[in-house]
Scaffold this motif. Structure first.
Motif, PDB file in Angstrom:
ATOM      1  N   LEU A   6       0.828  -1.219   0.000  1.00 38.40           N
ATOM      2  CA  LEU A   6       0.000   0.000   0.000  1.00 38.40           C
ATOM      3  C   LEU A   6       0.855   1.260   0.000  1.00 38.40           C
ATOM      4  O   LEU A   6       0.438   2.304  -0.516  1.00 38.40           O
ATOM      5  CB  LEU A   6      -0.960  -0.005   1.201  1.00 38.40           C
ATOM      6  CG  LEU A   6      -2.083  -1.044   1.123  1.00 38.40           C
ATOM      7  CD1 LEU A   6      -2.978  -0.952   2.364  1.00 38.40           C
ATOM      8  CD2 LEU A   6      -2.939  -0.873  -0.142  1.00 38.40           C
ATOM      9  N   SER A   7       2.057   1.160   0.555  1.00 32.39           N
ATOM     10  CA  SER A   7       2.927   2.346   0.613  1.00 32.39           C
ATOM     11  C   SER A   7       3.402   2.780  -0.773  1.00 32.39           C
ATOM     12  O   SER A   7       3.954   3.868  -0.941  1.00 32.39           O
ATOM     13  CB  SER A   7       4.134   2.082   1.522  1.00 32.39           C
ATOM     14  OG  SER A   7       3.674   1.814   2.829  1.00 32.39           O
TER      15      SER A   7
ATOM     16  N   PHE B  64       1.291   3.471  -2.939  1.00 33.14           N
ATOM     17  CA  PHE B  64       0.212   4.352  -3.389  1.00 33.14           C
ATOM     18  C   PHE B  64      -0.076   5.491  -2.416  1.00 33.14           C
ATOM     19  O   PHE B  64      -0.945   6.322  -2.672  1.00 33.14           O
ATOM     20  CB  PHE B  64      -1.067   3.534  -3.617  1.00 33.14           C
ATOM     21  CG  PHE B  64      -0.827   2.323  -4.475  1.00 33.14           C
ATOM     22  CD1 PHE B  64      -0.619   2.462  -5.843  1.00 33.14           C
ATOM     23  CD2 PHE B  64      -0.745   1.059  -3.909  1.00 33.14           C
ATOM     24  CE1 PHE B  64      -0.357   1.354  -6.636  1.00 33.14           C
ATOM     25  CE2 PHE B  64      -0.484  -0.056  -4.693  1.00 33.14           C
ATOM     26  CZ  PHE B  64      -0.282   0.091  -6.064  1.00 33.14           C
ATOM     27  N   THR B  65       0.593   5.498  -1.277  1.00 38.85           N
ATOM     28  CA  THR B  65       0.333   6.558  -0.301  1.00 38.85           C
ATOM     29  C   THR B  65       1.517   6.733   0.653  1.00 38.85           C
ATOM     30  O   THR B  65       2.270   5.788   0.887  1.00 38.85           O
ATOM     31  CB  THR B  65      -0.930   6.238   0.536  1.00 38.85           C
ATOM     32  OG1 THR B  65      -1.233   7.357   1.364  1.00 38.85           O
ATOM     33  CG2 THR B  65      -0.760   5.023   1.422  1.00 38.85           C
ATOM     34  N   ASP B  66       1.635   7.954   1.193  1.00 42.59           N
ATOM     35  CA  ASP B  66       2.444   8.166   2.393  1.00 42.59           C
ATOM     36  C   ASP B  66       1.495   8.016   3.569  1.00 42.59           C
ATOM     37  O   ASP B  66       0.272   8.019   3.395  1.00 42.59           O
ATOM     38  CB  ASP B  66       3.048   9.577   2.393  1.00 42.59           C
ATOM     39  CG  ASP B  66       4.076   9.728   1.281  1.00 42.59           C
ATOM     40  OD1 ASP B  66       4.719   8.721   0.930  1.00 42.59           O
ATOM     41  OD2 ASP B  66       4.185  10.853   0.741  1.00 42.59           O
ATOM     42  N   TRP B  67       2.045   7.962   4.747  1.00 40.41           N
ATOM     43  CA  TRP B  67       1.203   7.715   5.920  1.00 40.41           C
ATOM     44  C   TRP B  67       1.342   8.832   6.936  1.00 40.41           C
ATOM     45  O   TRP B  67       2.445   9.301   7.194  1.00 40.41           O
ATOM     46  CB  TRP B  67       1.583   6.385   6.591  1.00 40.41           C
ATOM     47  CG  TRP B  67       1.413   5.214   5.681  1.00 40.41           C
ATOM     48  CD1 TRP B  67       2.373   4.666   4.878  1.00 40.41           C
ATOM     49  CD2 TRP B  67       0.221   4.454   5.468  1.00 40.41           C
ATOM     50  NE1 TRP B  67       1.850   3.595   4.167  1.00 40.41           N
ATOM     51  CE2 TRP B  67       0.528   3.444   4.517  1.00 40.41           C
ATOM     52  CE3 TRP B  67      -1.073   4.525   5.977  1.00 40.41           C
ATOM     53  CZ2 TRP B  67      -0.419   2.515   4.074  1.00 40.41           C
ATOM     54  CZ3 TRP B  67      -2.005   3.586   5.538  1.00 40.41           C
ATOM     55  CH2 TRP B  67      -1.672   2.600   4.594  1.00 40.41           C
TER      56      TRP B  67
ATOM     57  N   PRO C  23      -3.624   7.055   5.640  1.00 38.63           N
ATOM     58  CA  PRO C  23      -3.045   7.594   4.401  1.00 38.63           C
ATOM     59  C   PRO C  23      -3.048   9.126   4.436  1.00 38.63           C
ATOM     60  O   PRO C  23      -4.071   9.739   4.762  1.00 38.63           O
ATOM     61  CB  PRO C  23      -3.998   7.067   3.318  1.00 38.63           C
ATOM     62  CG  PRO C  23      -4.599   5.838   3.911  1.00 38.63           C
ATOM     63  CD  PRO C  23      -4.735   6.119   5.391  1.00 38.63           C
TER      64      PRO C  23
ATOM     65  N   GLU D 213      -3.135  11.542   2.389  1.00 38.38           N
ATOM     66  CA  GLU D 213      -4.170  12.289   1.642  1.00 38.38           C
ATOM     67  C   GLU D 213      -5.515  11.569   1.673  1.00 38.38           C
ATOM     68  O   GLU D 213      -6.422  11.909   0.919  1.00 38.38           O
ATOM     69  CB  GLU D 213      -3.719  12.488   0.204  1.00 38.38           C
ATOM     70  CG  GLU D 213      -2.574  13.473   0.091  1.00 38.38           C
ATOM     71  CD  GLU D 213      -1.933  13.392  -1.285  1.00 38.38           C
ATOM     72  OE1 GLU D 213      -2.669  13.469  -2.281  1.00 38.38           O
ATOM     73  OE2 GLU D 213      -0.710  13.228  -1.351  1.00 38.38           O
TER      74      GLU D 213
ATOM     75  N   TYR E 225      -7.914   7.695   2.235  1.00 41.99           N
ATOM     76  CA  TYR E 225      -8.062   6.379   1.592  1.00 41.99           C
ATOM     77  C   TYR E 225      -8.531   6.511   0.150  1.00 41.99           C
ATOM     78  O   TYR E 225      -8.119   5.749  -0.720  1.00 41.99           O
ATOM     79  CB  TYR E 225      -9.071   5.518   2.373  1.00 41.99           C
ATOM     80  CG  TYR E 225      -8.553   5.098   3.730  1.00 41.99           C
ATOM     81  CD1 TYR E 225      -7.723   3.985   3.862  1.00 41.99           C
ATOM     82  CD2 TYR E 225      -8.864   5.819   4.882  1.00 41.99           C
ATOM     83  CE1 TYR E 225      -7.234   3.597   5.101  1.00 41.99           C
ATOM     84  CE2 TYR E 225      -8.386   5.442   6.120  1.00 41.99           C
ATOM     85  CZ  TYR E 225      -7.574   4.332   6.226  1.00 41.99           C
ATOM     86  OH  TYR E 225      -7.080   3.957   7.451  1.00 41.99           O
TER      87      TYR E 225
ATOM     88  N   MET F 210      -5.684   7.193  -2.015  1.00 39.70           N
ATOM     89  CA  MET F 210      -4.829   5.996  -2.137  1.00 39.70           C
ATOM     90  C   MET F 210      -5.442   5.020  -3.155  1.00 39.70           C
ATOM     91  O   MET F 210      -4.742   4.522  -4.054  1.00 39.70           O
ATOM     92  CB  MET F 210      -4.691   5.317  -0.771  1.00 39.70           C
ATOM     93  CG  MET F 210      -3.893   4.036  -0.807  1.00 39.70           C
ATOM     94  SD  MET F 210      -3.750   3.260   0.825  1.00 39.70           S
ATOM     95  CE  MET F 210      -5.310   2.393   0.925  1.00 39.70           C
TER      96      MET F 210
ATOM     97  N   ARG G  76      -5.125   6.121  -6.701  1.00 41.14           N
ATOM     98  CA  ARG G  76      -3.799   5.833  -7.283  1.00 41.14           C
ATOM     99  C   ARG G  76      -3.657   4.367  -7.656  1.00 41.14           C
ATOM    100  O   ARG G  76      -3.033   4.022  -8.657  1.00 41.14           O
ATOM    101  CB  ARG G  76      -2.694   6.233  -6.301  1.00 41.14           C
ATOM    102  CG  ARG G  76      -2.362   7.683  -6.462  1.00 41.14           C
ATOM    103  CD  ARG G  76      -1.101   8.098  -5.724  1.00 41.14           C
ATOM    104  NE  ARG G  76      -1.325   9.461  -5.303  1.00 41.14           N
ATOM    105  CZ  ARG G  76      -1.553   9.837  -4.054  1.00 41.14           C
ATOM    106  NH1 ARG G  76      -1.508   8.960  -3.079  1.00 41.14           N
ATOM    107  NH2 ARG G  76      -1.787  11.094  -3.778  1.00 41.14           N
TER     108      ARG G  76
END
Ligand code: FAD
Ligand code: UDP
Length: 388
Positions: A72-73, A75-78, A196, A198, A200, A203, A206
């Motif tokens: 998942l990382s 597609f997103t920062d946390w 996430p 920005e 879910y 995410m 993306r």
């Protein structure tokens, strides 16, 4: 000749499978969801007051799986976030999971010391004891502690949430929030936790952003099968509905969400407060604790459990009992016979109480199976490399 895939459901299960098939197999994938948005129950976004909210209740990502976290990382920062929950019990707000700190809130110092001493005599420090197990203790002091916790934390909440008593459900349900033999802990103890940065929805957008992927929201499977050409199906919705409820409806619990926006920013001290004993709702969520958003107003959401009425409400929680598992198995056997070559996954189709990470892991494992059926090399690869 490339295989054309139809993926039903744009939640985390459907998005993971679509992403993997599109990238890993380089096949075209059409994703449909009957809701007017992607991300399933993890859907979030800005409300009419400019507050970022989780539309279907608090979603905190937590996992022990480095594979799921790394996947998942991509597609997103946390945003770093550690979940804290309080329960209102006898006029006090006590930390959950129930721990030594909760005992301190409810008992005199002398009595609290006696109870802690007895707990440590029975279990090593740090043990997590499901409430139904603690009630079977042969120590009278621990049994009466368990009865108090059961009565004030579990009974009312579970009756509201599920429409039945804790002991009438699969024991794993109340076991999700065990009694901790030791000081206060966070709600989740997984290595990887966060929200996430920005949201879910961003995410999942993306994950689905690939030239091989087409997304149609506000489109049900029934609509899609008349209009979209596909060779293979991945279905993440409920199986009873898929087969016209022919063996009867599977039991689900539903919820309604009541959102209130008020001036100010610290309406409650932590993100979630549980109300086992008062109010028709089970818990309230103040969103800004999850998102870190700074604003002049703050939104709080109440969760009101309700019966699920197929076609009218959303099936949020499978009600797991021996009987409902057997009924689900009947549906699974029927789709295996009548829809050969179709794949099923997700909280709804698998009829499992998956957290988000479990839904993603299940989808990654199913993808490996799909890749094998398609003769792709990834089938034999370790899971971690399947996610690259
Ligand atoms: P869903 O998110 O339910 O997605 C399935 C999608 O399929 C839906 O969007 C639905 O509209 C669509 N669909 C179904 N049938 C059809 C059809 N016939 N045609 C077209 N579309 C269809 N997990 C955590 O890890 N942490 C949490 O804090 C957390 N909190 C939660 C709080 C609540 C109130 C709830 C209900 C769940 C929570 N979860 C949490 C669980 C999390 O929501 C699930 O694990 C996750 O959403 C599962 O993803 P999914 O894709 O399997 O299912
Ligand atoms: N539970 C309870 N009281 C609480 C918290 C949890 O009785 O204050 C029970 C209830 O049956 C609930 C289950 O434990 O449905 C799992 O709680 P969890 O917080 O994991 O629920 P979820 O966030 O999945 O809705």
């Amino acid at each position: 000749m490339r295989t054309r895939w139809l993926v039903v459901g744009a939640g985390l299960s459907g998005a993971t499978l679509a992403e993997r098939i599109a990238r890993g197999l380089d096949d075209p994938v059409h994703v449909v969801d009957r809701r007017d948005h992607i991300a399933g129950n993890a859907f979030d976004g800005t409300n009419e007051h400019g507050v970022m909210v989780h539309h279907y209740g608090a979603h905190i990502f937590h996992t022990g799986s480095s594979t799921v976290w790394r996947y998942l990382s991509r597609f997103t920062d946390w945003r770093e976030y550690r979940h804290r929950v309080l329960a209102e019990v006898q006029g006090a707000q006590v930390p959950l999971p129930f721990s030594f700190d909760s005992i301190d809130c409810l008992f005199s110092p002398t009595e609290a010391e006696l109870i802690k001493h007895e707990l440590l005599g029975a279990y090593p420090q740090g043990t997590k004891v499901p409430i139904l197990k603690l009630m079977e203790s042969d120590r009278p002091r621990l049994r009466s502690l368990a009865e108090l916790i059961y009565r004030y934390v579990f009974l009312g909440y579970t009756t509201k949430q599920w429409g039945c008593r804790p002991e009438d459900l699969d024991r794993a349900v109340s076991g999700r929030v065990p009694v901790i033999v030791g000081p206060r802990t966070e709600y989740f103890d997984d290595t990887y936790q966060g929200i996430p940065s920005e949201g879910y929805t961003a995410m999942v957008a993306r994950m689905l952003d690939h030239p091989n992927i087409t997304v149609s929201t506000a489109t049900s499977f029934d609509q899609a099968r008349g209009t979209i050409d596909f060779d293979r199906l991945v279905f993440t919705g409920p199986l009873d509905e898929l087969l016209g409820y022919r063996y009867g409806a599977l039991a689900y619990r539903s919820l309604s969400f009541c959102h209130r926006t008020r001036p100010g920013s610290g309406l409650q001290p932590v993100a979630v407060i549980n109300f086992p004993n008062d109010h028709p709702y089970t818990r309230t969520l103040e969103h800004r604790h999850l998102t870190g958003q700074i604003a002049d107003v703050s939104t709080i959401t109440e969760e009101h459990p309700q019966d699920h009425e197929p076609g009218k409400t959303e099936p949020y929680y499978p009600v797991l009992t021996a009987g409902t598992r057997a009924l689900h198995k009947r549906y699974l056997d029927a789709v295996a016979t009548e829809m050969p070559g179709a794949y099923f996954a997700g909280r709804l189709a698998d009829y499992r109480y998956y957290d988000m990470d479990q839904a993603v892991l299940r989808a990654l494992l199913l993808y490996r199976e799909i890749a094998g059926d398609q003769g792709a090399a990834q089938a034999a690869a370790p899971l971690a490399s399947v996610t690259e």
